[in-house]
Design an enzyme around this catalytic site. Structure first.
Site, mmCIF file in Angstrom:
data_model
loop_
_atom_site.group_PDB
_atom_site.id
_atom_site.type_symbol
_atom_site.label_atom_id
_atom_site.label_comp_id
_atom_site.label_asym_id
_atom_site.label_seq_id
_atom_site.Cartn_x
_atom_site.Cartn_y
_atom_site.Cartn_z
ATOM 1 N N GLU A 26 0.821 -1.221 0.000
ATOM 2 C CA GLU A 26 0.000 0.000 0.000
ATOM 3 C C GLU A 26 0.852 1.266 0.000
ATOM 4 O OE1 GLU A 26 -2.912 -0.399 3.145
ATOM 5 O OE2 GLU A 26 -4.057 -1.857 1.955
ATOM 6 N N GLY A 98 -7.439 -16.192 0.443
ATOM 7 C CA GLY A 98 -8.192 -14.975 0.754
ATOM 8 C C GLY A 98 -9.679 -15.240 0.874
ATOM 9 N N TYR A 132 -13.900 -8.083 -3.720
ATOM 10 C CA TYR A 132 -15.083 -7.733 -2.936
ATOM 11 C C TYR A 132 -16.335 -7.622 -3.808
ATOM 12 C CZ TYR A 132 -11.656 -6.749 0.705
ATOM 13 O OH TYR A 132 -10.643 -6.866 1.614
ATOM 14 N N GLU A 142 -18.744 7.546 -0.760
ATOM 15 C CA GLU A 142 -19.242 8.819 -0.252
ATOM 16 C C GLU A 142 -18.538 9.292 1.017
ATOM 17 O OE1 GLU A 142 -23.556 10.753 1.020
ATOM 18 O OE2 GLU A 142 -23.431 8.644 0.462
#
Length: 160
Positions: A26, A98, A132, A142
């Site tokens: 990341e 996973g 996902y 949002e």
């Protein structure tokens, strides 16, 4: 190919390695300041605040993945399970570990009578987003994440 089990204190050195691997992926390895000692206290101390599952590769008995979770409370929904991190080491991605970790974490959500499960994903992490989406997850763009570090809070409260 993989066995999923509840995490143990002795797993924590490998868990922290996987957390650091995730931070590197990341692009923020310098952000990891956690230690095995802190994880022992926070996960196995008098008042544990997180739990985790590990994925063990059957052929090597090596921990190749983790799912770290805790509980949060929503004033709108009640008790929620929060998936903090799900990590599978790079060499094992795409082989099913996973999915097994995610499925076990969802089951934990139900076992503990939570009203749902929540997590975050970086907007550029396409492999995770696609993972996902296979579950039909609501990817809400949002809300904006907010945080303050303890040092910043001390300054703001005049405690430094």
């Amino acid at each position: 190919m993989y066995t999923i089990r509840k995490g143990k204190k002795t797993d924590l050195p490998r868990v922290l390695e996987l957390v650091k691997e995730l931070a590197l992926y990341e692009k923020a390895p310098e952000q990891v300041t956690n230690t095995v000692a802190l994880m022992e206290e926070d996960g196995f101390g008098e008042q544990p605040i997180f739990g985790f599952f590990v994925a063990i590769k059957d052929s090597t008995q090596e921990i190749v993945g983790i799912s770290i979770y805790y509980y949060r409370y929503s004033t709108w929904k009640g008790r929620r399970l929060y998936l903090e991190d799900i990590v599978v080491t790079a060499s094992e991605r795409g082989n099913g570990a996973g999915k097994l970790l995610f499925d076990r974490t969802m089951l934990k959500c139900l076992e503990d009578n939570c009203t749902g499960m929540m997590w975050q994903v970086l907007d550029w992490n396409e492999p995770a987003i696609n993972f996902y989406k296979k579950y039909g997850a609501d990817l809400d763009g949002e809300w904006i994440n907010c945080n303050l570090q303890a040092d910043e809070i001390k300054v703001l409260l005049g405690k430094k």
